[in-house]
Design a protein around this motif. Structure first.
Motif, short mmCIF file in Angstrom:
data_model
loop_
_atom_site.label_atom_id
_atom_site.label_comp_id
_atom_site.label_asym_id
_atom_site.label_seq_id
_atom_site.Cartn_x
_atom_site.Cartn_y
_atom_site.Cartn_z
N ALA A 11 0.84 -1.21 0.00
CA ALA A 11 0.00 0.00 0.00
C ALA A 11 0.87 1.25 0.00
N PHE A 12 1.94 1.23 0.76
CA PHE A 12 2.87 2.37 0.80
C PHE A 12 3.58 2.52 -0.55
N ALA A 13 4.02 1.40 -1.12
CA ALA A 13 4.69 1.44 -2.42
C ALA A 13 3.75 2.00 -3.49
N GLU A 14 2.48 1.67 -3.42
CA GLU A 14 1.50 2.20 -4.37
C GLU A 14 1.43 3.72 -4.25
N ALA A 15 1.43 4.24 -3.03
CA ALA A 15 1.40 5.69 -2.83
C ALA A 15 2.69 6.35 -3.35
N VAL A 16 3.82 5.72 -3.11
CA VAL A 16 5.09 6.26 -3.60
C VAL A 16 5.09 6.34 -5.12
N THR A 17 4.60 5.30 -5.77
CA THR A 17 4.61 5.32 -7.24
C THR A 17 3.60 6.32 -7.79
N TRP A 18 2.52 6.60 -7.04
CA TRP A 18 1.62 7.69 -7.44
C TRP A 18 2.40 9.01 -7.44
N THR A 19 3.21 9.22 -6.41
CA THR A 19 4.01 10.44 -6.33
C THR A 19 4.93 10.56 -7.53
#
Length: 153
Positions: A11-19
């Motif tokens: 879930a955190f990695a998904e947010a990072v890749t959105w950034t």
């Protein structure tokens, strides 16, 4: 790795890749020649998105989430940064466990999805290899298809 750790990490990695994707889109808007940044960030985001979908479904089965919770967790990946509050909410409500209930010495699997998950937990290295190959195959197919905005043109 526990269900909680797996879900929180992806879930955190998904947010990072959105950034990364949003930054690349901004860069492209400012410097049109920098469109390769969108290709790279978009590809990375797409790969992590597929990994998030797989890990969410895996956690959903393990934790016996109601359908609404599972669908919410899946849909959250399509909204920038939404995986973080969803993960926090699931954790706060005790819906991210610290053990795999269908692992060795755990519950007996019932139904196709639970049997599949028990098999994965019994042979994690082989399962990870199969999942990575499957995600890579889907990812490659999507790359072949081109950017989503060209699919229906």
């Amino acid at each position: 790795m526990s269900p909680r750790t797996l879900f929180r990490t992806v879930a955190f990695a998904e947010a990072v890749t959105w950034t990364l994707l949003l930054m690349a889109l901004l860069l492209r808007a400012l410097v049109p020649e920098a469109r390769v940044a969108v290709s790279i960030a978009g590809g990375l985001h797409g790969f992590v998105f597929l990994c998030y979908v797989v890990s969410t479904c895996f956690t959903w089965v393990n934790q016996k989430w109601p359908a609404g919770r599972g669908v919410l967790a899946l849909v959250s990946a399509a909204i920038p940064y939404a995986t973080i509050p969803v993960e926090k909410s699931l954790d706060r409500h005790g819906l991210l466990g610290d053990i795999w209930r269908l692992g060795a010495g755990g519950e007996q699997p019932r139904g196709f999805l639970e049997k599949l998950q028990a098999g994965v937990l019994a042979r994690p290295v082989a399962a990870i290899a199969v999942v990575l190959v499957a995600v890579a195959a889907v990812f490659s197919f999507l790359l072949f298809m081109g950017p989503p905005d060209t699919w229906f043109a």
